[in-house]
Design an enzyme around this catalytic site. Structure first.
Site, PDB file in Angstrom:
ATOM      1  N   ASP A 130      -3.271 -15.063  -2.919  1.00  0.00           N
ATOM      2  CA  ASP A 130      -4.043 -13.762  -3.334  1.00  0.00           C
ATOM      3  C   ASP A 130      -4.637 -14.283  -4.530  1.00  0.00           C
ATOM      4  OD1 ASP A 130      -5.441 -11.435  -3.228  1.00  0.00           O
ATOM      5  OD2 ASP A 130      -3.454 -10.119  -3.430  1.00  0.00           O
TER       6      ASP A 130
ATOM      7  N   LYS B 250       1.052 -14.897   1.966  1.00  0.00           N
ATOM      8  CA  LYS B 250      -0.183 -14.343   1.391  1.00  0.00           C
ATOM      9  C   LYS B 250      -0.558 -14.764   0.086  1.00  0.00           C
ATOM     10  CE  LYS B 250      -2.349 -10.072   0.437  1.00  0.00           C
ATOM     11  NZ  LYS B 250      -2.275  -8.627   0.266  1.00  0.00           N
TER      12      LYS B 250
ATOM     13  N   CYS C  35      -6.699 -14.406   0.297  1.00  0.00           N
ATOM     14  CA  CYS C  35      -7.104 -13.159  -0.119  1.00  0.00           C
ATOM     15  C   CYS C  35      -7.974 -13.365  -1.466  1.00  0.00           C
ATOM     16  CB  CYS C  35      -6.127 -12.027  -0.122  1.00  0.00           C
ATOM     17  SG  CYS C  35      -6.580 -10.398  -0.344  1.00  0.00           S
TER      18      CYS C  35
ATOM     19  N   ASP D 187       3.539  -8.033  -4.181  1.00  0.00           N
ATOM     20  CA  ASP D 187       3.488  -8.136  -5.582  1.00  0.00           C
ATOM     21  C   ASP D 187       4.563  -7.278  -6.160  1.00  0.00           C
ATOM     22  OD1 ASP D 187       3.023  -8.331  -8.271  1.00  0.00           O
ATOM     23  OD2 ASP D 187       1.165  -7.220  -8.442  1.00  0.00           O
TER      24      ASP D 187
ATOM     25  N   ASP E   2      -9.688  -4.190  -0.358  1.00  0.00           N
ATOM     26  CA  ASP E   2      -8.523  -3.661   0.113  1.00  0.00           C
ATOM     27  C   ASP E   2      -8.553  -2.292   0.644  1.00  0.00           C
ATOM     28  OD1 ASP E   2      -7.092  -5.528  -1.110  1.00  0.00           O
ATOM     29  OD2 ASP E   2      -5.913  -4.425  -2.442  1.00  0.00           O
TER      30      ASP E   2
ATOM     31  N   TYR F 174       0.763  -1.242   0.123  1.00  0.00           N
ATOM     32  CA  TYR F 174       0.064   0.114   0.073  1.00  0.00           C
ATOM     33  C   TYR F 174       0.925   1.313  -0.222  1.00  0.00           C
ATOM     34  CZ  TYR F 174      -3.742  -3.353   0.934  1.00  0.00           C
ATOM     35  OH  TYR F 174      -4.542  -4.158   0.568  1.00  0.00           O
TER      36      TYR F 174
END
Length: 509
Positions: free
Chosen positions: A293, A291, A335, A185, A354, A153
């Site tokens: 996703d 994580k 996620c 990412d 998000d 973020y």
């Protein structure tokens, strides 16, 4: 396909409905039953934010929900229904008001599984009890929550090896008690080419764990293991591994990263072997926190290698392969994932869209019917309405944004995010560049990292914004105007006022 229907002996007037969206980002709401459930207009948002086989209705008085539904009378009683297993079956609920009566029914996609349905004098208690029973039936994993810093973020896809190490050093310098530093990412060459570095990362993902471990934090890594870019080496080498459409072409699974992408067919034995190997490989690099996703890709409607396997089971097979490769002691955060079908395999789950450094993307939410996109408002709205899911995994309501730079969030909105983390419990997360935080930001971040037990709503008969907003610890106002002394987009704590703000703080400082 199994189904059952009830007619409720109640007038629709004054009746509210609590719905649970299909996957992490799908909207969960608490609304008058005579309202209209929005459906996204764009096809790729239907694929990426919802179940395209059971979309929100878009019709007045007709509400669709996944796994669990509740209807609430003005006295707080009502009716609650919940599937009791989701390993191979999706349970779809629908409630319909025609202005004179209310019909409720469910259909099951997959083998028939038991469903609990009850009239209750206390909907809150019944929702929690039925959700807990589902968690027990599926062997829910609820380890202690972790405090996580992730790169997404702030750095997004421009993250570098140097930025990860620098932030971990500064967190240690300021005494910020993170358990995990998670690389998101941007480290990989392409979707599917996870073991090849991107040109800008400044190293390889396998170079990071030793440095993080030396700084006293657990290394974490982001993967979207079921997605494959058409430009990737994986796609070029194994086009037969892709989920297919009815014409035999690789299915389009969404649109992100500047274009469309495909999804792996998790009923293909070679795909399962590849997933196990991928998870084992990154575990071997030193990543014990993963994580995972965009997991919805494995459950999309499509033509599969094994046509006898349904969508829910296909998803579960892929997730089990990742768990097998990572090991039982790895911490897996899901996620963009089908929520109930992940129980027992993930340790934590994102329970809303998000967070973003702005309150709302109103044009997308209102005019395109899509509240699954990144924004602080969407994250609060859906995560708060899934308070009961702490019985399924550790909830992850997403990150605290404490910084004032590179952010459009007001002080009230930042404190509302902190209040959400306190109320929901579960994981604590941040993505703020540590050097960017001033004294106020550092203090707010420290407070948001304090682990808390999940809170409970005090009522489902009132709401400031179409979601569950009234909790025993505090009340959220998701509306755009003042509500009973609580500022727009604000949070008022009931006891201690640890996170309370004044109604005059509408600045964007």
């Amino acid at each position: 396909m199994t189904s059952r229907q009830w007619t409720l002996p109640v007038s629709p007037a004054g009746l509210r409905v609590l719905v649970n969206g299909y996957q992490s980002w799908s909207e969960a709401e608490l609304r008058p039953i005579e309202d209209t459930q929005a459906t996204p207009l764009m096809r790729w948002r239907q694929e990426q934010g919802h179940d395209p086989a059971f979309l929100p209705s878009g019709a007045p008085g007709r509400w669709r929900s996944h796994t669990l539904i509740a209807l609430i009378r003005p006295d707080g009683g009502g009716w609650v229904g919940c599937a009791q297993d989701a390993t191979r079956t999706f349970t779809h609920w629908e409630a319909h008001s025609d202005g004179a009566a209310v019909q409720v029914w469910y259909t099951q996609e997959g083998p028939e599984v038991p469903v609990a349905w009850e009239e209750t004098p206390d909907v809150i208690r019944s929702v929690e009890a039925q959700a807990a029973r589902l968690g027990q039936n599926m062997g829910a994993r609820t380890p202690p929550p972790l405090r996580v810093w992730c790169s997404w973020y702030s750095y997004y896809r421009n993250v570098t090896l140097e930025a990860m190490i620098d932030n971990a050093r500064q967190a240690r310098q300021y005494g910020l008690e993170f358990d995990v530093f998670q690389l998101d990412d941007g480290f990989q060459a392409d979707l599917g080419d996870w073991t090849e570095p991107s040109a800008h990362f400044g190293g390889h993902a396998r170079d990071l764990p030793a440095a993080l471990t030396g700084l006293g934090v657990t290394p974490g890594l982001w993967l979207a293991p079921f997605l494959v870019a058409p430009t990737s080496r994986l796609f070029a080498g194994h086009p037969e591994w892709m989920l297919r459409d009815r014409q035999g072409n690789p299915l389009l699974a969404g649109h992100n990263w500047g274009g469309p992408y495909h999804a792996l067919d998790t009923t293909h034995p070679d795909v399962l072997d590849w997933l196990r190997e991928l998870a084992s490989t990154v575990r071997g690099w030193g990543y014990t926190y993963l994580k995972l996703d965009f997991l919805y890709g494995a459950a999309l409607p499509g033509v599969r290698h094994d046509p006898a396997v349904g969508r829910a089971q296909a998803y579960r097979m892929g997730l089990q392969a990742l768990r097998d490769g990572a090991g039982e002691d790895a911490f897996l955060l899901g996620c963009g994932a089908p929520l109930a079908s992940s129980i027992g395999l993930v340790d934590a789950m994102r329970t809303g869209p998000d967070v973003a450094p702005f309150w709302d993307e109103e044009s997308r939410r209102v005019w395109l019917g899509d509240a699954t996109g990144p924004s602080a408002r969407n994250a609060l709205h859906t995560s708060l309405s899934r308070w009961y899911q702490h019985a399924w995994y550790q909830p992850d309501p997403d990150v605290m944004i404490a910084r004032r730079e590179l952010s459009l969030l007001s002080r009230n909105e930042r404190h509302a995010l902190a209040g959400m983390l306190d109320v929901i419990g579960g994981l604590r997360a941040s993505s703020d560049p540590i050097a960017m935080l001033d004294a106020e930001g550092l203090e707010l971040l420290r407070r948001s990292l304090q682990i808390s037990a999940p809170d409970r709503p005090v009522t489902l008969t009132r709401s400031f914004g179409g979601a569950v907003t009234h909790f025993s610890r505090g009340t959220f106002n998701l509306e755009d105007t003042l509500a009973e002394g609580i500022p727009a987009h604000g949070y008022q704590e009931h006891h201690g006022m640890r996170l309370a703000v004044t109604t005059s703080e509408a600045d964007f400082a």
